[in-house]
Write an enzyme that holds these catalytic residues in place. Structure first.
Site, PDB file in Angstrom:
ATOM      1  N   HIS A  95      37.354  37.346  33.940  1.00  0.00           N
ATOM      2  CA  HIS A  95      38.669  37.790  33.489  1.00  0.00           C
ATOM      3  C   HIS A  95      38.677  39.175  32.869  1.00  0.00           C
ATOM      4  O   HIS A  95      39.663  39.897  32.963  1.00  0.00           O
ATOM      5  CB  HIS A  95      39.300  36.744  32.584  1.00  0.00           C
ATOM      6  N   GLU A 141      43.958  25.962  43.862  1.00  0.00           N
ATOM      7  CA  GLU A 141      42.735  26.495  43.268  1.00  0.00           C
ATOM      8  C   GLU A 141      41.622  25.466  43.217  1.00  0.00           C
ATOM      9  O   GLU A 141      40.478  25.795  42.934  1.00  0.00           O
ATOM     10  CB  GLU A 141      43.011  26.959  41.829  1.00  0.00           C
ATOM     11  N   ASN A 184      40.213  33.074  43.762  1.00  0.00           N
ATOM     12  CA  ASN A 184      39.061  33.234  42.849  1.00  0.00           C
ATOM     13  C   ASN A 184      38.556  31.866  42.409  1.00  0.00           C
ATOM     14  O   ASN A 184      37.369  31.575  42.454  1.00  0.00           O
ATOM     15  CB  ASN A 184      39.443  34.015  41.592  1.00  0.00           C
ATOM     16  N   CYS A 216      46.835  35.126  45.937  1.00  0.00           N
ATOM     17  CA  CYS A 216      46.868  36.128  44.867  1.00  0.00           C
ATOM     18  C   CYS A 216      45.514  36.333  44.196  1.00  0.00           C
ATOM     19  O   CYS A 216      45.430  36.879  43.115  1.00  0.00           O
ATOM     20  CB  CYS A 216      47.918  35.750  43.827  1.00  0.00           C
TER      21      CYS A 216
HETATM   22  C1  PEP Z   1      42.678  32.877  41.086  1.00  0.00           C
HETATM   23  O1  PEP Z   1      42.022  31.970  40.577  1.00  0.00           O
HETATM   24  O2  PEP Z   1      42.444  33.337  42.218  1.00  0.00           O
HETATM   25  C2  PEP Z   1      43.814  33.471  40.373  1.00  0.00           C
HETATM   26  C3  PEP Z   1      44.628  34.305  40.977  1.00  0.00           C
HETATM   27  O3  PEP Z   1      43.966  33.162  39.055  1.00  0.00           O
HETATM   28  P1  PEP Z   1      43.025  33.719  37.893  1.00  0.00           P
HETATM   29  O4  PEP Z   1      42.172  34.784  38.492  1.00  0.00           O
HETATM   30  O5  PEP Z   1      43.915  34.219  36.826  1.00  0.00           O
HETATM   31  O6  PEP Z   1      42.256  32.495  37.499  1.00  0.00           O
HETATM   32 MG    MG Z   2      42.831  30.935  38.831  1.00  0.00          MG
END
Ligand code: PEP
Ligand code: MG
Length: 755
Positions: free
Chosen positions: A367, A609, A632, A680
């Site tokens: 992050h 996810e 991700n 995303c």
């Molecule tokens: C992801 O997990 O791909 C996502 C877009 O959310 P984050 O990166 O905030 O966990």
């Molecule tokens: Mg995520």
């Protein structure tokens, strides 16, 4: 001949007097070697210093041929002296000549000496040279003598660090401690930043090396050790860490080291030899660091890192906290250097004053990396030992495109980077010109490019980049920059401002995604063994409904009379999605009852996810308004590979058959059910991976602002139909080749697609 009085303490006292004498550097070094030889009853004492060109040069000697000074030199690794420098370890030999590494230098006349003791001259783990004593007799030096010579070498290290010795080096063959260095790492966030080093955790600087009163220094050490142990025990007993977990493991390791008799004994020894308590802690730390640089075993390095941290804590106990720069003191072009840091810590800095970030750790989807990208900060990670190589205020360049760091760059390097920055600016201008051009492939497919955002500062990017909406608004980032949990009213204002700034472009809010590595400083967290698999995101939202309800209430009010789009992170089962949706329904009824105006439309979605959802996809698609793939997390869970772990960062490739099959299945199922789908994760923001997504069928992707230009350029050069024809057969059953990156690269090259 025996000096009047022996022992390391007396020697240190003499050396201190010598350091204070108003004499030149050569004379001082000459006198130092005489003192050491006399004190250690050695016939020879020599100082070899490491020049910038990697050669060890004899800078002073007592006992060897004087004419050899500034003449004799050895490469690192060559001869006994070179071996000590290469291994950063003392060498203690009764018969030097019979050691296989012995290299005879006739000009020194050293062949008559047998007993040999050499120690590295280290500062903060950095190799500066070698200090040697020799005797005619075949003698082995005692452990105390080894220790005493190491302690003495610290004084010489200080003299070198003060820059004094530089004056007596031959022209062009200086020591150049502040020499230019290029360090390699992993490119984490694109961009080039030029500026000056700011250490995220400032170092403790020991200036008082030599003890006045040994007993007092011992007491100080023990007092500080007691306090350190108590504070660690305290931390271990605190409720949050009372359970198991990684954090607790680290603290337990610390507590164990703090009780380690060997560690305390080494420091005591150094004090007995005449150092102050803080200098003793630093000496032992320096030895640890040298060991750390040599060790290739990641586990041992990790433990040595712990010990290094502990030494810092101890030094802070002894001489207080180092001065932390206040916001105003931060240079206007700060490059933050740290072992690692959290996303919230990065957000604490004034964005206006930072130009880049360099980490010893860090990985592409952690992050802190995402935040750096969101802020448009260049970042390079996995730069080993960078923290000990830099000095605060050093000029430094972070190249987040190539993954390089230029420390104290030479003028020509600096100039070249200045060029690179200008070139990039021109390219950005080119992308800006693309801004108003549509994102349409050569074969006529329109692609919707959305932005990932999370802070109000992101909003102007929408206009600048020409993105068609916000594909992912990470609401937790808003929460990370506030002092306390924002109340309904404050949240409503924040969301309103986001919607105002977006105008008629859609904004996909995501409900709070905290837990895992995203912690809010004011929300007490529970220690978990596996935080990424733990009580986080929607799980926390459903179990602590007040948090989620407040957020939903604020969103409903902010979107009054307009469209509200909201998605939930980490949905694992359809039932969970239903439960989240029920919270919205309930809040909507509540709003109506209280006469609040509702949004004109409400679209609710789930993030894909967690792999379990892939096997319940049809049922989910029946009840959602849209889905968005969080690649991700989906990748980390499918491959059981922690997205924040630098050791796994390059281990698996998202451009592999299994992952692309999963993504393809998601798009196809969503299309069959006429449910809008987007992606995303970080994959969407890199032209090559984005190209693969288009081939799989994605037509809406969401990415950081800086990625819009390069991705749009790729799209406008791409014939999706041709790429599908090349890629999709490789995803059919029976295909063995796991990695598809080479195929995609070749396709891009052949078709002149900029990726
Ligand atoms: C992801 O997990 O791909 C996502 C877009 O959310 P984050 O990166 O905030 O966990
Ligand atoms: Mg995520």
């Amino acid at each position: 001949m025996r000096a009047a009085g022996t022992g390391p303490r007396l020697l240190l006292r003499r050396l201190r007097e010598l350091m204070a004498e108003p004499i030149g550097a050569q004379e001082r070094l000459d006198k130092i070697v005489v003192q050491i030889a006399a004190n250690m009853v050695a016939e020879v004492c020599s100082v070899y210093l490491l020049r910038a060109d990697g050669v060890l040069e004899l800078f002073a000697t007592e006992g060897l041929n004087r004419a050899a000074v500034h003449q004799t030199s050895l490469k690192v690794g060559e001869g006994l002296v070179g071996l000590i420098a290469a291994e950063a370890h003392p060498l203690n030999l009764a018969t030097a000549r019979s050691h296989p590494a012995f290299a005879y230098r006739p000009e020194t006349g050293e062949e008559i000496y047998n007993g040999f003791l050499g120690v590295p001259i280290l500062r903060a783990g950095r190799m500066l040279g070698v200090l040697v004593v020799q005797n005619r007799a075949h003698r082995t030096y005692s452990d105390e003598e080894v220790e005493a010579l190491q302690t003495t070498s610290m004084v010489i290290a200080e003299m070198i660090a003060a820059g004094e010795v530089e004056a007596i080096a031959k022209p062009g063959q200086g020591l150049d401690l502040r020499r230019a260095m290029q360090l390699g790492g992993l490119a984490l966030a694109d961009g080039v930043g030029m500026g000056h080093v700011v250490l995220h955790e400032p170092r403790v600087v020991v200036t008082n090396l030599i003890a006045e009163d040994i007993e007092r220094e011992r007491e100080r050490l023990h007092h500080a050790l007691d306090k350190l142990r108590l504070s660690l025990d305290d931390m271990l007993e605190r409720r949050e860490v009372a359970r198991d977990g990684e954090h607790r493991d680290v603290l337990e390791a610390y507590a164990m080291f703090a009780r380690d008799r060997g560690w305390a004994r080494k420091m005591e020894e150094a004090i007995r030899n005449g150092l102050t308590a803080e200098a003793a802690a630093e000496k032992v730390q320096s030895d640890t660091r040298a060991q750390m640089l040599r060790s290739t075993d990641p586990y041992i390095r990790e433990r040595l890192h712990d010990l290094d941290d502990l030494a810092n804590r101890l030094m802070r106990e002894l001489i207080g906290r180092p001065h932390q720069l206040t916001a105003e003191e931060l240079p206007k072009d700060a490059i933050i250097v740290a072992r690692n840091m959290g996303a919230a810590e990065l957000l604490d800095y004034d964005r206006e004053r930072i130009r880049g970030v360099i980490l010893e750790e860090g990985s592409p989807t952690s992050h802190v990396t995402i935040v750096a990208r969101a802020l448009g900060l260049p970042m390079v990670g996995q730069v080993p030992t960078v923290v000990s190589l830099v000095e605060p205020g050093d000029a430094i360049i972070v190249d987040g495109e190539a993954g390089d760091v230029q420390l104290r760059p030479r003028p020509d390097v600096e100039k070249a980077y200045g060029e690179k920055v200008r070139f990039r600016a021109r390219r950005q201008a080119q992308y800006r010109r693309l801004r108003s051009k549509p994102a349409i492939t050569r074969d006529g497919h329109t692609v919707y490019l959305h932005l990932n955002a999370g802070l109000l500062v992101d909003m102007p990017h929408l206009e600048e980049s020409g993105a068609s909406g916000i594909g992912l608004f990470r609401t937790e980032l808003l929460f990370m920059v506030t002092e306390q949990l924002p109340r309904v009213r404050e949240q409503e204002q924040l969301y309103s401002r986001v919607l105002d700034a977006a105008g008629d472009r859609p904004v996909n809010f995501r409900s709070l995604d905290i837990g895992g590595d995203k912690l809010l400083p004011y929300l007490r967290s529970v220690e978990e063994e596996n935080p990424a698999l733990g009580w986080r995101a929607i799980r926390l939202g459903l179990d602590r409904p007040a948090l989620l309800r407040t957020q939903v209430r604020a969103l409903l009010r902010a979107a009054a009379g307009r469209e509200l789009r909201l998605m939930f992170p980490m949905i694992t089962t359809v039932a969970e999605y239903r439960a989240a949706r029920a919270v919205v329904d309930r809040e909507l009824r509540h709003a109506r009852r209280h006469g609040h105006r509702s949004p004109e439309t409400i679209r609710l979605g789930a993030m894909i996810e967690v792999p379990s959802l892939l096997f319940e996809l049809d049922e989910l698609l029946d009840i959602v308004d849209f889905i968005s793939v969080g690649s991700n997390d989906l990748f980390q869970f499918m491959y059981a590979a922690d997205r924040g772990n630098p050791r796994l960062a390059d281990r698996f490739d998202s451009l592999s058959v299994p992952f692309l099959r999963a993504l393809k299945m998601i798009v196809e199922r969503a299309e069959a059910k006429h449910v809008p789908v987007s992606l995303c994760g970080e994959m969407a923001g890199r032209p090559l991976t984005a190209m693969a997504l288009l081939a799989l069928g994605f037509r809406t992707i969401s990415m950081p602002p800086a990625a819009i230009g390069p991705v749009k350029e790729m799209i406008r050069a791409l014939d999706v139909g041709r790429l599908r024809a090349r890629l999709l057969p490789r995803l059919e059953p029976g295909q063995l080749s796991g990695e598809l990156r080479p195929l995609l690269k070749t396709f891009a090259d052949e078709n002149e697609i900029p990726v």
